[in-house]
Design a protein around this motif. Structure first.
Motif, PDB file in Angstrom:
ATOM      1  N   TYR A 137       0.871  -1.178   0.000  1.00  0.00           N
ATOM      2  CA  TYR A 137       0.000   0.000   0.000  1.00  0.00           C
ATOM      3  C   TYR A 137       0.905   1.223   0.000  1.00  0.00           C
ATOM      4  O   TYR A 137       2.085   1.147   0.356  1.00  0.00           O
ATOM      5  N   PHE A 138       0.373   2.375  -0.408  1.00  0.00           N
ATOM      6  CA  PHE A 138       1.175   3.589  -0.436  1.00  0.00           C
ATOM      7  C   PHE A 138       1.047   4.324   0.886  1.00  0.00           C
ATOM      8  O   PHE A 138      -0.044   4.715   1.297  1.00  0.00           O
ATOM      9  N   ASP A 139       2.173   4.497   1.568  1.00  0.00           N
ATOM     10  CA  ASP A 139       2.236   5.214   2.846  1.00  0.00           C
ATOM     11  C   ASP A 139       2.455   6.696   2.526  1.00  0.00           C
ATOM     12  O   ASP A 139       3.537   7.087   2.077  1.00  0.00           O
ATOM     13  N   THR A 140       1.422   7.521   2.720  1.00  0.00           N
ATOM     14  CA  THR A 140       1.518   8.934   2.345  1.00  0.00           C
ATOM     15  C   THR A 140       2.507   9.710   3.202  1.00  0.00           C
ATOM     16  O   THR A 140       3.126  10.651   2.717  1.00  0.00           O
ATOM     17  N   ARG A 141       2.656   9.309   4.456  1.00  0.00           N
ATOM     18  CA  ARG A 141       3.630  10.006   5.310  1.00  0.00           C
ATOM     19  C   ARG A 141       5.063   9.728   4.874  1.00  0.00           C
ATOM     20  O   ARG A 141       5.881  10.625   4.839  1.00  0.00           O
ATOM     21  N   ALA A 142       5.349   8.473   4.541  1.00  0.00           N
ATOM     22  CA  ALA A 142       6.701   8.101   4.116  1.00  0.00           C
ATOM     23  C   ALA A 142       6.907   8.330   2.621  1.00  0.00           C
ATOM     24  O   ALA A 142       8.038   8.255   2.135  1.00  0.00           O
ATOM     25  N   GLN A 143       5.801   8.577   1.875  1.00  0.00           N
ATOM     26  CA  GLN A 143       5.857   8.730   0.423  1.00  0.00           C
ATOM     27  C   GLN A 143       6.562   7.533  -0.219  1.00  0.00           C
ATOM     28  O   GLN A 143       7.451   7.653  -1.051  1.00  0.00           O
TER      29      GLN A 143
END
Length: 63
Positions: free
Chosen positions: A22-28
Motif C-alpha cells: 500500500y502507499f504510505d503517504t507520510r513516508a511517500q
C-alpha cells in the motif's frame, strides 16, 4: 490455462512485492506490512477450492 472437465494441473503464479503493498503517504513510499496474506483460487468468490497463507515481513519497496 484451459482445462478439460476433471483435468488437474499445477500452476505457479509469481506475485511481485507490489501486489501486497500500500502507499504510505507520510513516508511517500510503497510499504508491505508484516503479517500473513491469504491467497485463494477458485471458480468464483463463492466457490474457493484452494488457498494458501503467505508470511510477509515489514518492508519498503522501490517502485
Amino acid at each position: 490455462m484451459t482445462l478439460d472437465p476433471a483435468e488437474r494441473r499445477e500452476l505457479t503464479l509469481a506475485l511481485p512485492p507490489r501486489a501486497f503493498s500500500y502507499f504510505d503517504t507520510r513516508a511517500q513510499a510503497w510499504r508491505i506490512e508484516a503479517g500473513r496474506f491469504e491467497i485463494s483460487a477458485g471458480f468464483s468468490v463463492a466457490d474457493i477450492s484452494q488457498s494458501a497463507m503467505l508470511p510477509m515481513v515489514d518492508s519498503t519497496i522501490a517502485v
